[in-house]
Write a protein that holds these residues in place. Structure first.
Motif, PDB file in Angstrom:
ATOM      1  N   ASP A  99       0.837  -1.212   0.000  1.00 22.11           N
ATOM      2  CA  ASP A  99       0.000   0.000   0.000  1.00 22.11           C
ATOM      3  C   ASP A  99       0.864   1.252   0.000  1.00 22.11           C
ATOM      4  O   ASP A  99       0.604   2.196  -0.754  1.00 22.11           O
ATOM      5  N   HIS A 100       1.885   1.284   0.850  1.00 23.85           N
ATOM      6  CA  HIS A 100       2.748   2.468   0.923  1.00 23.85           C
ATOM      7  C   HIS A 100       3.406   2.746  -0.425  1.00 23.85           C
ATOM      8  O   HIS A 100       3.488   3.902  -0.855  1.00 23.85           O
ATOM      9  N   ALA A 101       3.876   1.708  -1.089  1.00 23.81           N
ATOM     10  CA  ALA A 101       4.520   1.889  -2.402  1.00 23.81           C
ATOM     11  C   ALA A 101       3.507   2.399  -3.428  1.00 23.81           C
ATOM     12  O   ALA A 101       3.798   3.330  -4.192  1.00 23.81           O
ATOM     13  N   GLN A 102       2.326   1.814  -3.462  1.00 31.62           N
ATOM     14  CA  GLN A 102       1.297   2.246  -4.409  1.00 31.62           C
ATOM     15  C   GLN A 102       0.829   3.668  -4.118  1.00 31.62           C
ATOM     16  O   GLN A 102       0.607   4.454  -5.049  1.00 31.62           O
ATOM     17  N   LEU A 103       0.696   3.998  -2.842  1.00 34.70           N
ATOM     18  CA  LEU A 103       0.277   5.354  -2.476  1.00 34.70           C
ATOM     19  C   LEU A 103       1.343   6.385  -2.857  1.00 34.70           C
ATOM     20  O   LEU A 103       1.009   7.495  -3.281  1.00 34.70           O
ATOM     21  N   ALA A 128      -7.637  19.747 -16.202  1.00 34.35           N
ATOM     22  CA  ALA A 128      -8.182  19.889 -14.856  1.00 34.35           C
ATOM     23  C   ALA A 128      -8.942  18.633 -14.455  1.00 34.35           C
ATOM     24  O   ALA A 128      -8.788  18.127 -13.339  1.00 34.35           O
ATOM     25  N   ALA A 129      -9.739  18.117 -15.354  1.00 35.38           N
ATOM     26  CA  ALA A 129     -10.514  16.899 -15.061  1.00 35.38           C
ATOM     27  C   ALA A 129      -9.579  15.722 -14.790  1.00 35.38           C
ATOM     28  O   ALA A 129      -9.835  14.911 -13.888  1.00 35.38           O
ATOM     29  N   CYS A 130      -8.503  15.622 -15.535  1.00 35.63           N
ATOM     30  CA  CYS A 130      -7.530  14.548 -15.326  1.00 35.63           C
ATOM     31  C   CYS A 130      -6.880  14.691 -13.949  1.00 35.63           C
ATOM     32  O   CYS A 130      -6.759  13.708 -13.213  1.00 35.63           O
ATOM     33  N   ALA A 131      -6.462  15.906 -13.599  1.00 36.58           N
ATOM     34  CA  ALA A 131      -5.844  16.151 -12.295  1.00 36.58           C
ATOM     35  C   ALA A 131      -6.809  15.809 -11.171  1.00 36.58           C
ATOM     36  O   ALA A 131      -6.443  15.145 -10.196  1.00 36.58           O
ATOM     37  N   GLN A 132      -8.053  16.239 -11.320  1.00 35.66           N
ATOM     38  CA  GLN A 132      -9.038  15.977 -10.276  1.00 35.66           C
ATOM     39  C   GLN A 132      -9.343  14.482 -10.154  1.00 35.66           C
ATOM     40  O   GLN A 132      -9.559  13.981  -9.060  1.00 35.66           O
ATOM     41  N   ALA A 133      -9.320  13.768 -11.246  1.00 37.47           N
ATOM     42  CA  ALA A 133      -9.524  12.319 -11.206  1.00 37.47           C
ATOM     43  C   ALA A 133      -8.360  11.643 -10.480  1.00 37.47           C
ATOM     44  O   ALA A 133      -8.565  10.704  -9.691  1.00 37.47           O
ATOM     45  N   GLN A 134      -7.132  12.113 -10.727  1.00 42.85           N
ATOM     46  CA  GLN A 134      -5.967  11.565 -10.024  1.00 42.85           C
ATOM     47  C   GLN A 134      -6.076  11.835  -8.530  1.00 42.85           C
ATOM     48  O   GLN A 134      -5.782  10.956  -7.717  1.00 42.85           O
ATOM     49  N   TRP A 135      -6.486  13.057  -8.171  1.00 39.59           N
ATOM     50  CA  TRP A 135      -6.652  13.396  -6.760  1.00 39.59           C
ATOM     51  C   TRP A 135      -7.679  12.473  -6.116  1.00 39.59           C
ATOM     52  O   TRP A 135      -7.456  11.963  -5.023  1.00 39.59           O
ATOM     53  N   ALA A 136      -8.801  12.267  -6.787  1.00 41.07           N
ATOM     54  CA  ALA A 136      -9.873  11.442  -6.229  1.00 41.07           C
ATOM     55  C   ALA A 136      -9.425   9.991  -6.067  1.00 41.07           C
ATOM     56  O   ALA A 136      -9.682   9.363  -5.035  1.00 41.07           O
ATOM     57  N   GLN A 137      -8.740   9.460  -7.063  1.00 45.87           N
ATOM     58  CA  GLN A 137      -8.274   8.075  -6.995  1.00 45.87           C
ATOM     59  C   GLN A 137      -7.278   7.892  -5.855  1.00 45.87           C
ATOM     60  O   GLN A 137      -7.368   6.946  -5.075  1.00 45.87           O
ATOM     61  N   TRP A 138      -6.325   8.807  -5.771  1.00 47.26           N
ATOM     62  CA  TRP A 138      -5.321   8.750  -4.708  1.00 47.26           C
ATOM     63  C   TRP A 138      -5.991   8.906  -3.347  1.00 47.26           C
ATOM     64  O   TRP A 138      -5.683   8.159  -2.407  1.00 47.26           O
ATOM     65  N   SER A 139      -6.919   9.842  -3.226  1.00 45.02           N
ATOM     66  CA  SER A 139      -7.611  10.074  -1.954  1.00 45.02           C
ATOM     67  C   SER A 139      -8.361   8.836  -1.499  1.00 45.02           C
ATOM     68  O   SER A 139      -8.299   8.454  -0.324  1.00 45.02           O
ATOM     69  N   GLN A 140      -9.076   8.204  -2.410  1.00 40.58           N
ATOM     70  CA  GLN A 140      -9.842   7.001  -2.051  1.00 40.58           C
ATOM     71  C   GLN A 140      -8.924   5.893  -1.557  1.00 40.58           C
ATOM     72  O   GLN A 140      -9.217   5.219  -0.566  1.00 40.58           O
ATOM     73  N   ALA A 141      -7.816   5.690  -2.242  1.00 43.43           N
ATOM     74  CA  ALA A 141      -6.875   4.648  -1.837  1.00 43.43           C
ATOM     75  C   ALA A 141      -6.273   4.960  -0.467  1.00 43.43           C
ATOM     76  O   ALA A 141      -6.132   4.072   0.380  1.00 43.43           O
TER      77      ALA A 141
END
Length: 185
Positions: A99-103, A128-141
């Motif tokens: 998890d730490h490596a993936q995060l 912007a949409a791509c950046a926000q999608a990355q933020w959301a994916q990272w946040s959920q994980a």
């Protein structure tokens, strides 16, 4: 947006004399930082890279660039050996490391847009949409990982360590941060 910064700054705390409480408090600060990031994501859709957005981006960056790496290092140095020593929890140790490596990889992908925003740069709609999608994916994980540690790892570790162990862990955590730890055993 400034009220969000105030709420983040007044997050719960614990000292090095209670290192497991400190790790749990870090998870609460993590959740607050991610909530700020979620509000920031909505804010930039209507306000762009204004001053409050830049300030919030810097605050999120500061937490995840400085505090979060210390937190993961603390877990890897102090919790993993306990998990690895028990055959029943060795898979948990591997999961923490994975998890730490993936995060870390997900943060590396999510960070550049946030760094740009902190400097007043925000990409056009598709970027912007791509950046926000990355933020959301990272946040959920990250939220899922922290919830798992809170529910499984930390309660198990609390049963394994005594006051002297906690004192040593707290001292070592403080030393890595260059601060003194004066609580008695």
């Amino acid at each position: 947006m400034s009220a969000a910064l105030d709420a983040l700054q007044s997050s719960p705390g614990a000292g090095f004399d209670q290192p497991l409480d400190m790790l749990e408090a870090c998870h609460e600060r993590l959740r607050r930082s991610l909530a700020l990031l979620e509000r920031l994501s909505a804010h930039v859709n209507t306000q762009g890279a204004d001053r409050p957005a830049q300030d919030a981006a810097r605050d999120v960056l500061r937490y995840f660039d400085l505090a979060a790496p210390h937190h993961h290092r603390d877990e890897e140095l102090h919790l993993l050996p306990l998990l690895q020593a028990d055959p029943a929890t060795q898979a948990w140790a591997q999961q923490v490391l994975s998890d730490h490596a993936q995060l870390a990889q997900a943060w590396a992908a999510a960070r550049p847009a946030l760094a740009g925003l902190s400097q007043g740069h925000w990409p056009p709609a598709q970027g912007a949409a791509c950046a926000q999608a990355q933020w959301a994916q990272w946040s959920q994980a990250l939220l899922a990982h922290a919830a798992w540690e809170d529910a499984v790892i930390y309660p198990w570790v609390r049963q394994q360590v005594g006051p002297a162990d906690l004192h040593t862990i707290g001292q070592e955590m403080a030393q890595r941060r260059g601060v003194s730890h004066a609580s008695p055993v």
